[in-house]
Design a protein around this motif. Structure first.
Motif, PDB file in Angstrom:
ATOM      1  N   TYR A 157      89.468 -25.862 -24.066  1.00 59.03           N
ATOM      2  CA  TYR A 157      90.718 -25.450 -23.436  1.00 59.03           C
ATOM      3  C   TYR A 157      90.431 -24.879 -22.045  1.00 59.03           C
ATOM      4  CZ  TYR A 157      92.769 -25.597 -28.127  1.00 59.03           C
ATOM      5  OH  TYR A 157      93.218 -25.989 -29.357  1.00 59.03           O
ATOM      6  N   PRO A 158      91.444 -24.825 -21.173  1.00 55.41           N
ATOM      7  CA  PRO A 158      91.243 -24.222 -19.858  1.00 55.41           C
ATOM      8  C   PRO A 158      90.753 -22.763 -19.908  1.00 55.41           C
ATOM      9  CG  PRO A 158      93.245 -25.522 -19.840  1.00 55.41           C
ATOM     10  CD  PRO A 158      92.746 -25.494 -21.275  1.00 55.41           C
ATOM     11  N   LEU A 159      91.247 -21.967 -20.857  1.00 53.96           N
ATOM     12  CA  LEU A 159      90.755 -20.577 -20.954  1.00 53.96           C
ATOM     13  C   LEU A 159      89.283 -20.518 -21.355  1.00 53.96           C
ATOM     14  CD1 LEU A 159      93.652 -18.438 -22.483  1.00 53.96           C
ATOM     15  CD2 LEU A 159      92.626 -18.262 -20.204  1.00 53.96           C
ATOM     16  N   ASP A 160      88.832 -21.481 -22.152  1.00 55.64           N
ATOM     17  CA  ASP A 160      87.405 -21.553 -22.487  1.00 55.64           C
ATOM     18  C   ASP A 160      86.590 -21.759 -21.212  1.00 55.64           C
ATOM     19  OD1 ASP A 160      88.345 -21.585 -25.109  1.00 55.64           O
ATOM     20  OD2 ASP A 160      87.885 -23.706 -25.434  1.00 55.64           O
ATOM     21  N   ILE A 161      87.106 -22.618 -20.338  1.00 55.04           N
ATOM     22  CA  ILE A 161      86.444 -22.926 -19.076  1.00 55.04           C
ATOM     23  C   ILE A 161      86.471 -21.712 -18.155  1.00 55.04           C
ATOM     24  CG2 ILE A 161      86.520 -24.399 -17.011  1.00 55.04           C
ATOM     25  CD1 ILE A 161      85.739 -25.839 -19.709  1.00 55.04           C
ATOM     26  N   LEU A 162      87.639 -21.103 -18.017  1.00 53.44           N
ATOM     27  CA  LEU A 162      87.785 -19.948 -17.135  1.00 53.44           C
ATOM     28  C   LEU A 162      86.887 -18.790 -17.572  1.00 53.44           C
ATOM     29  CD1 LEU A 162      89.267 -18.665 -14.740  1.00 53.44           C
ATOM     30  CD2 LEU A 162      91.031 -17.930 -16.342  1.00 53.44           C
ATOM     31  N   CYS A 163      86.875 -18.493 -18.863  1.00 59.92           N
ATOM     32  CA  CYS A 163      86.033 -17.401 -19.367  1.00 59.92           C
ATOM     33  C   CYS A 163      84.550 -17.744 -19.231  1.00 59.92           C
ATOM     34  CB  CYS A 163      86.386 -17.080 -20.810  1.00 59.92           C
ATOM     35  SG  CYS A 163      88.020 -16.351 -20.992  1.00 59.92           S
ATOM     36  N   GLY A 164      84.192 -18.980 -19.522  1.00 55.60           N
ATOM     37  CA  GLY A 164      82.796 -19.405 -19.369  1.00 55.60           C
ATOM     38  C   GLY A 164      82.342 -19.330 -17.925  1.00 55.60           C
ATOM     39  N   ALA A 165      83.184 -19.796 -17.006  1.00 53.65           N
ATOM     40  CA  ALA A 165      82.831 -19.767 -15.585  1.00 53.65           C
ATOM     41  C   ALA A 165      82.714 -18.328 -15.080  1.00 53.65           C
ATOM     42  CB  ALA A 165      83.861 -20.535 -14.770  1.00 53.65           C
ATOM     43  N   THR A 166      83.600 -17.464 -15.515  1.00 55.58           N
ATOM     44  CA  THR A 166      83.534 -16.056 -15.111  1.00 55.58           C
ATOM     45  C   THR A 166      82.249 -15.418 -15.618  1.00 55.58           C
ATOM     46  OG1 THR A 166      85.944 -15.903 -15.113  1.00 55.58           O
ATOM     47  CG2 THR A 166      84.715 -13.824 -15.235  1.00 55.58           C
ATOM     48  N   PHE A 167      81.927 -15.671 -16.881  1.00 55.64           N
ATOM     49  CA  PHE A 167      80.677 -15.140 -17.419  1.00 55.64           C
ATOM     50  C   PHE A 167      79.483 -15.725 -16.669  1.00 55.64           C
ATOM     51  CE2 PHE A 167      77.105 -15.388 -20.406  1.00 55.64           C
ATOM     52  CZ  PHE A 167      76.899 -14.030 -20.590  1.00 55.64           C
ATOM     53  N   GLY A 168      79.548 -17.000 -16.333  1.00 56.75           N
ATOM     54  CA  GLY A 168      78.465 -17.635 -15.583  1.00 56.75           C
ATOM     55  C   GLY A 168      78.289 -17.023 -14.201  1.00 56.75           C
ATOM     56  N   MET A 169      79.411 -16.715 -13.525  1.00 54.22           N
ATOM     57  CA  MET A 169      79.332 -16.066 -12.210  1.00 54.22           C
ATOM     58  C   MET A 169      78.616 -14.725 -12.302  1.00 54.22           C
ATOM     59  SD  MET A 169      83.016 -16.548 -10.432  1.00 54.22           S
ATOM     60  CE  MET A 169      83.727 -18.141 -10.180  1.00 54.22           C
ATOM     61  N   LEU A 170      79.024 -13.936 -13.277  1.00 55.05           N
ATOM     62  CA  LEU A 170      78.409 -12.614 -13.453  1.00 55.05           C
ATOM     63  C   LEU A 170      76.928 -12.737 -13.799  1.00 55.05           C
ATOM     64  CD1 LEU A 170      81.295 -10.872 -15.434  1.00 55.05           C
ATOM     65  CD2 LEU A 170      80.676 -10.514 -13.027  1.00 55.05           C
ATOM     66  N   SER A 171      76.611 -13.683 -14.665  1.00 57.21           N
ATOM     67  CA  SER A 171      75.212 -13.894 -15.057  1.00 57.21           C
ATOM     68  C   SER A 171      74.379 -14.383 -13.875  1.00 57.21           C
ATOM     69  CB  SER A 171      75.117 -14.910 -16.195  1.00 57.21           C
ATOM     70  OG  SER A 171      75.789 -14.448 -17.329  1.00 57.21           O
ATOM     71  N   GLY A 172      74.903 -15.360 -13.150  1.00 55.26           N
ATOM     72  CA  GLY A 172      74.181 -15.880 -11.992  1.00 55.26           C
ATOM     73  C   GLY A 172      73.904 -14.801 -10.963  1.00 55.26           C
ATOM     74  N   TYR A 173      74.889 -13.944 -10.708  1.00 52.81           N
ATOM     75  CA  TYR A 173      74.703 -12.852  -9.756  1.00 52.81           C
ATOM     76  C   TYR A 173      73.676 -11.840 -10.273  1.00 52.81           C
ATOM     77  CZ  TYR A 173      75.637  -9.010  -6.595  1.00 52.81           C
ATOM     78  OH  TYR A 173      75.498  -7.995  -5.681  1.00 52.81           O
ATOM     79  N   GLY A 174      73.789 -11.490 -11.544  1.00 52.77           N
ATOM     80  CA  GLY A 174      72.839 -10.537 -12.125  1.00 52.77           C
ATOM     81  C   GLY A 174      71.408 -11.044 -12.106  1.00 52.77           C
ATOM     82  N   PHE A 175      71.219 -12.302 -12.445  1.00 56.40           N
ATOM     83  CA  PHE A 175      69.863 -12.861 -12.439  1.00 56.40           C
ATOM     84  C   PHE A 175      69.356 -13.100 -11.021  1.00 56.40           C
ATOM     85  CE2 PHE A 175      70.623 -13.260 -16.904  1.00 56.40           C
ATOM     86  CZ  PHE A 175      69.360 -13.122 -17.468  1.00 56.40           C
ATOM     87  N   PHE A 176      70.236 -13.325 -10.064  1.00 61.59           N
ATOM     88  CA  PHE A 176      69.834 -13.383  -8.662  1.00 61.59           C
ATOM     89  C   PHE A 176      69.276 -12.030  -8.232  1.00 61.59           C
ATOM     90  CE2 PHE A 176      71.263 -12.297  -4.310  1.00 61.59           C
ATOM     91  CZ  PHE A 176      70.375 -13.094  -3.596  1.00 61.59           C
ATOM     92  N   LYS A 177      69.968 -10.953  -8.611  1.00 55.08           N
ATOM     93  CA  LYS A 177      69.485  -9.605  -8.287  1.00 55.08           C
ATOM     94  C   LYS A 177      68.127  -9.340  -8.950  1.00 55.08           C
ATOM     95  CE  LYS A 177      72.517  -7.316  -5.905  1.00 55.08           C
ATOM     96  NZ  LYS A 177      72.234  -6.953  -4.531  1.00 55.08           N
ATOM     97  N   LEU A 178      67.977  -9.795 -10.201  1.00 49.02           N
ATOM     98  CA  LEU A 178      66.694  -9.652 -10.895  1.00 49.02           C
ATOM     99  C   LEU A 178      65.603 -10.410 -10.150  1.00 49.02           C
ATOM    100  CD1 LEU A 178      64.957  -8.758 -13.325  1.00 49.02           C
ATOM    101  CD2 LEU A 178      65.723 -10.853 -14.489  1.00 49.02           C
ATOM    102  N   TYR A 179      65.893 -11.632  -9.729  1.00 57.47           N
ATOM    103  CA  TYR A 179      64.919 -12.427  -8.983  1.00 57.47           C
ATOM    104  C   TYR A 179      64.489 -11.690  -7.713  1.00 57.47           C
ATOM    105  CZ  TYR A 179      62.788 -16.071  -6.188  1.00 57.47           C
ATOM    106  OH  TYR A 179      61.898 -16.782  -5.418  1.00 57.47           O
ATOM    107  N   ARG A 180      65.460 -11.185  -6.957  1.00 56.38           N
ATOM    108  CA  ARG A 180      65.129 -10.478  -5.710  1.00 56.38           C
ATOM    109  C   ARG A 180      64.256  -9.262  -5.974  1.00 56.38           C
ATOM    110  NH1 ARG A 180      70.120  -9.616  -1.920  1.00 56.38           N
ATOM    111  NH2 ARG A 180      68.576  -8.258  -1.022  1.00 56.38           N
ATOM    112  N   TYR A 181      64.578  -8.532  -7.028  1.00 55.61           N
ATOM    113  CA  TYR A 181      63.767  -7.360  -7.376  1.00 55.61           C
ATOM    114  C   TYR A 181      62.329  -7.782  -7.718  1.00 55.61           C
ATOM    115  CZ  TYR A 181      61.775  -3.662 -10.222  1.00 55.61           C
ATOM    116  OH  TYR A 181      60.927  -2.717 -10.759  1.00 55.61           O
ATOM    117  N   LEU A 182      62.189  -8.781  -8.576  1.00 45.39           N
ATOM    118  CA  LEU A 182      60.852  -9.243  -8.980  1.00 45.39           C
ATOM    119  C   LEU A 182      60.096  -9.846  -7.807  1.00 45.39           C
ATOM    120  CD1 LEU A 182      61.739 -10.844 -12.434  1.00 45.39           C
ATOM    121  CD2 LEU A 182      60.568  -8.660 -12.030  1.00 45.39           C
TER     122      LEU A 182
END
Length: 188
Positions: A157-182
């Motif tokens: 469903y579209p909400l499955d996509i929207l929630c997945g994409a939002t979670f992906g954005m947050l995860s991608g940003y968080g792991f980018f910060k982890l990469y920069r730190y490491l």
């Protein structure tokens, strides 16, 4: 309120899903296939190697593997915790769905394709932004197309996509910060 939201989500899904036609089905099946993104990943690996060297590439591989594992596991936690049936299994929806996917899993909240592709888009886009300013926009379009393919083939469903994409954005940003730190701590 929640029932009304679910009803709107189902109606939007049926509208978007039924826009498809047999002449486009094979293209969308290719897009939704996880292996279809391998050429893009190879290009991203090359660009990261070119700009950050072997050590930066190796660190990126480890951080990306952790990010994909994280997004996959959280996605599964939500799918089996919420237990929202996929459109291809939902009473009142499945009879009107253009289902063309090779299989239909049991539960679909939220989309792993949307969360993983968006996490990669944000992570790689931010990592390469100093060198390729507009690459992140290309990756966001790619991720959106991959996410929409899940509606087209009849499994999210579209909400499955929207929630997945939002979670992906947050995860991608968080792991980018982890990469920069490491990177600063162990490579720079």
């Amino acid at each position: 309120m929640l029932d009304q939201l679910i009803q709107y989500d189902q109606e939007l899904f049926l509208y978007l899903n039924n826009l498809g036609s047999e002449s486009w089905d094979n293209l969308w099946l290719i897009i939704t296939n996880k292996l279809s993104s391998i050429p893009l990943y190879l290009v991203l690996f090359f660009l990261i190697y070119k700009k950050l060297g072997w050590k930066g590439l190796l660190l990126m591989v480890f951080v990306t593997a952790a990010m994909i594992t994280f997004t996959d596991q959280i996605t599964n936690l939500f799918k089996y915790g919420v237990q929202r049936p996929r459109p291809c299994r939902a009473e009142g929806v499945m009879d009107f769905t253009r289902f063309i996917a090779p299989r239909c899993g049991r539960y679909g909240f939220f989309s792993g394709h949307a969360s993983n592709s968006m996490a990669v888009a944000i992570f790689a886009g931010l990592l390469l932004k100093p060198y390729y300013k507009n690459l992140i926009f290309i990756l966001l379009v790619w991720s959106s197309i991959v996410a929409y393919s899940r509606i087209y083939v009849g499994v999210h469903y579209p909400l499955d996509i929207l929630c997945g994409a939002t979670f992906g954005m947050l995860s991608g940003y968080g792991f980018f910060k982890l990469y920069r730190y490491l990177h600063k701590r162990y490579i720079s």
